[in-house]
Enzyme design. Structure first.
Site, PDB file in Angstrom:
ATOM      1  N   MET A   8       9.522 -36.173  67.728  1.00 49.33           N
ATOM      2  CA  MET A   8       8.664 -35.567  68.703  1.00 49.33           C
ATOM      3  C   MET A   8       8.903 -36.224  70.034  1.00 49.33           C
ATOM      4  SD  MET A   8       5.052 -37.190  67.891  1.00 49.33           S
ATOM      5  CE  MET A   8       5.311 -36.582  66.269  1.00 49.33           C
ATOM      6  N   CYS A  35       5.765 -37.711  66.134  1.00 43.33           N
ATOM      7  CA  CYS A  35       6.520 -36.629  65.694  1.00 43.33           C
ATOM      8  C   CYS A  35       5.622 -35.939  65.071  1.00 43.33           C
ATOM      9  CB  CYS A  35       7.690 -36.742  64.945  1.00 43.33           C
ATOM     10  SG  CYS A  35       8.524 -35.257  64.962  1.00 43.33           S
ATOM     11  N   SER A  58       1.942 -27.916  67.016  1.00 50.11           N
ATOM     12  CA  SER A  58       3.359 -28.062  67.334  1.00 50.11           C
ATOM     13  C   SER A  58       3.770 -29.523  67.238  1.00 50.11           C
ATOM     14  CB  SER A  58       3.646 -27.564  68.751  1.00 50.11           C
ATOM     15  OG  SER A  58       3.171 -28.493  69.716  1.00 50.11           O
ATOM     16  N   ASP A  59       5.032 -29.743  66.914  1.00 54.34           N
ATOM     17  CA  ASP A  59       5.579 -31.073  67.137  1.00 54.34           C
ATOM     18  C   ASP A  59       5.581 -31.292  68.643  1.00 54.34           C
ATOM     19  OD1 ASP A  59       6.793 -33.530  66.823  1.00 54.34           O
ATOM     20  OD2 ASP A  59       8.303 -32.803  65.424  1.00 54.34           O
ATOM     21  N   TRP A  60       5.714 -32.551  69.046  1.00 49.53           N
ATOM     22  CA  TRP A  60       5.537 -32.920  70.447  1.00 49.53           C
ATOM     23  C   TRP A  60       6.691 -32.368  71.288  1.00 49.53           C
ATOM     24  CZ3 TRP A  60       1.884 -33.763  67.554  1.00 49.53           C
ATOM     25  CH2 TRP A  60       0.754 -34.527  67.866  1.00 49.53           C
TER      26      TRP A  60
END
Length: 755
Positions: free
Chosen positions: A1, A14, A277-279
């Site tokens: 992430m 992440c 969401s992932d980063w």
């Protein structure tokens, strides 16, 4: 992430089985809250959302600045103070103080022990709760498709069934502590290369954040039977959150993929929690929200959040969809009673308690004995008095407790890998330190050379008086990290040369492999002087005591490989793609399934591991479970239902067959074995020659016998029918094997049944 792009980029965020009676009785005792059903939680979330303004609701669809890796927008007027999202799957991460660096996913999977799966997750959950964190960003369950994948160490290996079992118990162990589990990275996120396609750097700059990921391209059968399987297990366990990934799936970004998010996850699996969401994995605004994304992290890019207000007013998205997003964000909060006196947030609060005990237990149980010529192990301190230790992987890092984000993992013992999954340890005990303590306590003589590039010192050590017939311990390692994949499958710092050098002078060379995942060991494995090989894996911060217990027989090793070790790197049949398209052309024939299909002989097969004792198997019985009758053993999910469980199509998890047999410890030591249940399907199913569908780690004293019953659920004997779009039981004969690895030579019992 990828971290908040208002500041410098940093890495941030992440089943089915047998619980012991002790664990069952302690579940309620460990809970300091009242969990709810999903229906109850959703009703509370809807009532809360009804009091919010449009602006408040839209603002909650994106993260806001705060002390955590991710922070949910607070609504003070409604007495809601926001929520904290924090790494990692193996402990409270992101560099906070006073956290236990737990043995990571690849190590707990190697224990093949569901009791440990759960107890480790309980301890992790207690630390997250103790620090006031609401959502833990784990478990990580991406399949080990590519041996070079930089994040394999965070996951549970190459098999979907084994990964699913680990995921199920992780979710329940964590959520029994009132902490929301976040299953990640959804879906088909099996490499780091090109996760931001076309960028040279491992992590993007602010202006590059819109770069799309590579596309994982695969068919319907493969995604259901391999990559969706552990996520389905997590949903069944009751996971409150799913994190979507950086990559695309069949040409559409994972965090706006209507088919995978709405179709598979929310519709087919009936997932009722939120998709985060992932980063930096969000690439669009309204299309992501319509595609199934509920909250983007870490926020601040203008895709979701406040920008959705105008989208609602313009008719681009309905307020009903915004309401659904916020209900999904808040439902896990109410589900696990986080509105009931949840601890205040203090990321540096000491919540470690005595978790080093379970960490040591897991680290030790995941150690695998691969080679033991003439029973050179365990050592006998009354006879084996001299020991030479070689390799930087035996000691501490030159610059502290960990390699952080660098490639310097070769200059010290490894406890975890790198990236957002890394947990800063409060301490770590290396093998050399524990060996020196052992020397003091047992009156043995030790010498060591940890500078493995100093071959003068290494060669001179063999001339030291008394060490001519010493036992030689060679420590090698291999490290990997989020953000990039491994360059090769060889030990760091020319570890192969180190082993060859020592073995050329020492007739009793034992190699300890401290690796994140697969390694090519062909350069030395057949050397006649390499008489012992121990795969220590990544044992966490209690590495030193764990490996010494195994070497000297205080613990009889019983771990098993969770991937195949190949003779040639090309034998795996898959690799990292440098191109935009990553085509999963192998289908369901992954790892041992691939080796079976093409009759490739591995160096060590999936599921393999030796013991200091021996076992026999007998009395196989296969019986059909009458509809409506409960299995005689609690190794099916119906026995692990919580108020927050979400079985969806519960019929899939109904037990249909019991496989019963007897295992006996025929040796002279107490030890454990892992009977593994493999199934061959009728031709209609188009399955590999055999697939894992059950296991149990069995602990026995010398001479003890135990009857074991494993159950097959309806899903276990079904294949995904791409025509009628459902799990289907094939007509014909199913073959059942009880084995101690995926190798046909390790099969102990065989039977069959007809459907």
């Amino acid at each position: 992430m990828v971290g908040n792009w208002f500041s410098v980029i940093i890495i941030s965020v992440c089943l089915v089985v047998t619980y012991s009676a002790v664990i069952q009785s302690n579940i309620q005792k460990n809970q300091k809250f009242e969990s709810r059903t999903w229906n109850e939680a959703i009703a509370l979330a809807k009532a809360f959302v009804a009091q919010m303004t449009l602006e408040e609701k839209c603002n909650m669809t994106a993260g806001v600045p705060g002390p955590c890796a991710g922070t949910v927008f607070p609504v003070p007027r409604l007495n809601f103070h926001g929520m904290c999202f924090q790494d990692s799957p193996s402990g409270v991460g992101d560099g906070v103080q006073f956290s236990t660096a737990f043995a990571p996913g690849i190590q707990i999977a190697a224990t093949w022990d569901r009791d440990l799966f759960y107890r480790r997750a309980v301890a992790i959950g207690k630390e997250f709760r103790g620090k006031g964190v609401h959502f833990a960003l784990g478990p990580m369950m991406n399949i080990d498709r590519n041996a070079l994948h930089g994040r394999n160490w965070e996951g549970f290996g190459s098999d979907p069934y084994l990964s699913g079992e680990n995921s199920f118990y992780y979710v329940q162990g964590l959520q029994d502590q009132g902490v929301v589990a976040t299953a990640k990275h959804y879906i088909c996120n099996e490499q780091e290369t090109n996760r931001f396609y076309g960028l040279v750097a491992d992590f993007p700059k602010v202006d590059d954040i819109n770069s799309q990921g590579y596309s994982a391209n695969l068919d319907d059968k493969t995604i259901h039977e391999i990559y969706l399987w552990p996520f389905a297990a997590s949903v069944a366990a009751g996971a409150g959150s799913i994190m979507c990934s950086y990559n695309q799936v069949n040409g559409t970004q994972a965090c706006q993929n209507d088919k995978t998010l709405n179709g598979l996850l929310k519709n087919e699996l009936e997932f009722q929690g939120n998709v985060m969401s992932d980063w930096g994995a969000t690439k669009t605004g309204v299309p992501s929200a319509l595609g199934g994304l509920d909250i983007e992290m870490p926020g601040g890019d203008g895709f979701l959040g406040y920008s959705l207000i105008q989208a609602v007013r313009s008719g681009s998205i309905t307020e009903a969809r915004i309401d659904d997003m916020i209900v999904r964000v808040l439902a896990p909060y109410f589900l696990l009673g986080q509105d009931q006196d949840y601890p205040t947030l203090d990321l540096d609060r000491d919540a470690t308690e005595d978790n080093y005990k379970i960490n040591r237990e897991v680290g030790t149980a995941g150690i695998i004995l691969l080679k033991n010529t003439n029973n050179v192990l365990p050592f006998n301190v009354s006879q084996d008095k001299y020991y030479s230790v070689f390799g930087s992987a035996a000691g501490q890092f030159n610059d502290g407790l960990g390699p952080w984000g660098s490639d310097e993992g070769f200059n010290g013992a490894l406890y975890q890998g790198g990236g957002s999954g890394y947990v800063r340890p409060t301490y770590s005990i290396d093998p050399l330190t524990s060996l020196l303590v052992k020397a003091r306590d047992s009156h043995i003589q030790i010498q060591y050379v940890t500078n493995q590039n100093d071959y003068n010192a290494i060669n001179n050590s063999f001339n030291v008086r008394g060490f001519g017939n010493a036992k030689c311990l060679v420590f090698v390692n291999a490290w990997s990290t989020e953000g990039r994949d491994r360059y090769n499958l060889h030990a760091f710092n020319d570890g192969d040369k180190l082993v060859q050098t020592v073995a050329s002078r020492c007739t009793n060379t034992i190699v300890i492999v401290n690796s994140v995942s697969q390694l090519n060991i062909e350069a030395w494995i057949d050397h006649p002087n390499v008489v012992g090989v121990i795969w220590s894996g990544l044992p966490g911060s209690e590495y030193g005591p764990a490996i010494v217990d195994v070497l000297f027989g205080d613990y009889n090793p019983g771990g098993k490989l969770v991937f195949t070790l190949a003779k040639n790197d090309s034998d795996f049949g898959t690799n990292i793609t440098e191109l935009y398209n990553s085509n999963y052309t192998e289908g369901v024939f992954l790892d041992y399934r691939h080796f079976d299909k093409y009759n490739i002989v591995p160096r060590y097969p999936f599921g393999y591991g030796l013991s200091y004792t021996t076992f026999s198997f007998s009395a196989l019985d296969i019986s059909n479970i009458v509809h409506g009758k409960q299995s005689s053993r609690s190794d099916n999910r119906q026995y692990q239902i919580r108020s927050y469980s979400n079985m969806g199509n519960t019929k899939l998890y109904e037990p249909v067959y019991e496989i019963t047999f007897t295992i006996t410890n025929t040796g002279k030591r107490q030890g454990s074995e892992v009977p593994q249940l493999y199934v061959a399907f009728p031709d209609e199913a188009a399955q590999p020659p055999k697939v894992l569908r059950g296991f149990e780690r069995v602990y026995l004293t010398s001479g003890e016998s135990k009857q074991i019953t494993l159950t097959l659920t309806q899903k276990d004997i079904s294949y995904w029918n791409v025509i009628n779009q459902k799990w289907t039981i094939a007509s014909g004969t199913y073959t059942v094997w009880i084995s101690t690895s995926a190798n046909k030579n390790d099969i102990k019992l065989q039977g069959s049944f007809n459907m």
